[in-house]
Design a protein around this motif. Structure first.
Motif: not given
Ligand code: GTQ
Ligand code: FE2
Length: 362
Positions: A78, A99, A114, A116, A155, A157, A169
């Motif tokens: 990203r 974050w 990916h 997580h 997910h 984009h 984010d």
């Protein structure tokens, strides 16, 4: 037992036997409470993170420069640039649990799929034209929308439009890191579905107020199954709160002139994400919120309007896009110069579950 100063080793008053005891504690991997007590158990939270404001006017041009210079692809995954709290130097953390990053995707770029353990959301300050594909469901991103990527859902984009797009984010990366609970997996290269529907499948199934599909009732899910919370609904809810309160009905708004909604999981009524609370606030022009401190930390972003925020007595002017870190137990008060819309996220669901949540009005 004698109380010794925190820095026992350098205390010349120590007897030889005491010095030997501390050396042996160290040799056997032990630390006594009495040398550490005030740091370990302060009378009130004493965060290392500090209250801080990042201005959108600084963030956006830097993200755009990264867009020109840094490709997005497999490995780095990203083009996301995290705010780093000055009290947590060198760490890409807004607070010890949260974050917050600006992510930038240029025309025709794809951020590969990916998944997580970390829970994530996107909040869109401006622009449109990116689809985030969540477990194969393409979700359009537009100004004011909150898009969810709950933990372990694939997910990616993609931006099929001719203009770049940037958004905020929010993830629980620091919390998952501190607790060693994270897993990560690459998905297929690219994104699975490049279609560009106006409404995602999840909205078509779950996005009708007060209507729950009967077929799905057996499944309460810890995270919300609704992938997108659209601005038109959020805006209408805030507008209605202030109107109903103005009609003289009590208990509708958070406080006079201050409307707020929480994004919720339609299967449980709880928070949209298990570890992250997400809210939208509207403070009417000329109003100011009561000063409040809470345990746990939060991040705010100004969505629209102008005003100021006072954090532990320090006042900073705010305009659209500004990002604010609020550490635990930091006193917060907000003033609206114009009608002021603010998005907020916090770690409150964690600490409420653990009975560590506290709030105090000054
Ligand atoms: O968009 O999947 O800011 O995985 C940090 C980690 C965004 C994402 C971030 C991520 C993402
Ligand atoms: Fe991700």
């Amino acid at each position: 037992m004698t109380q010794t100063p925190a820095n026992a080793d350098s205390d010349a008053e120590l007897s030889t036997a005491e010095k030997q005891l501390y050396e042996d504690f160290n040799r056997f991997g032990l630390i006594p409470l009495w040398t550490e007590r005030e740091d370990l158990m302060p009378t009130a939270p004493a965060p290392q993170a500090v209250p801080y404001v990042w201005h959108w006017d600084d963030l956006y041009p830097l993200a755009a420069r990264a867009g020109d210079l840094i490709p997005v692809g497999r490995g780095g995954e990203r083009r996301a640039i995290s705010v780093s709290n000055p009290g947590l130097p060198g760490l890409p953390y807004a607070t010890p649990t949260l974050w917050a990053a600006i992510q930038y995707l240029g025309p025709n770029e794809v951020a590969p799929a990916h998944r997580h353990s970390q829970n994530a959301f996107r909040f869109v300050l401006e622009g449109e034209g990116v689809w985030t594909v969540v477990d194969g469901d393409p979700v359009a991103m537009r100004r004011g929308d909150l898009l969810l990527t709950p933990g372990w859902q694939f997910h990616g984009h993609h931006n099929p439009h001719p203009k770049p797009m940037a958004w905020l984010d929010g993830l629980d990366i620091p919390f998952v890191s501190a607790t060693d609970t994270g897993f990560f997996e690459f998905g297929e290269d690219g994104v699975t579905d490049r279609s560009t529907p106006h409404r995602s499948r999840s909205e078509r199934v779950w996005g009708h107020p007060g209507l729950r599909p009967v077929a799905a009732t057996a499944e309460d899910t810890p995270n919300s199954p609704l992938a997108a919370y659209r601005w038109e609904h959020t805006d209408a809810a805030l507008t209605a709160q202030l109107e109903v309160a103005a009609d003289g009905h009590t208990g509708v708004v958070t406080e006079p002139g201050h409307a707020a909604v929480r994004f919720s999981n339609p299967t449980t009524g709880g928070d949209a994400l298990t570890t992250i609370r997400t809210e939208m606030h509207r403070v009417a022009a000329g109003e100011r919120t009561a000063a409040v401190r809470e345990t746990g930390s939060s991040v705010w972003q100004v969505f629209d309007g102008a005003g100021a925020i006072t954090l532990d007595g320090m006042r900073t002017d705010l305009v659209r896009g500004d990002v604010i870190a609020v550490p635990s137990w930091c006193e917060v008060a907000i003033e609206a110069r114009t009608d002021l819309d603010l998005f907020r996220f916090s770690d409150a669901p964690i600490f409420e579950r653990l009975n560590l949540a506290r709030r105090e009005y000054s």
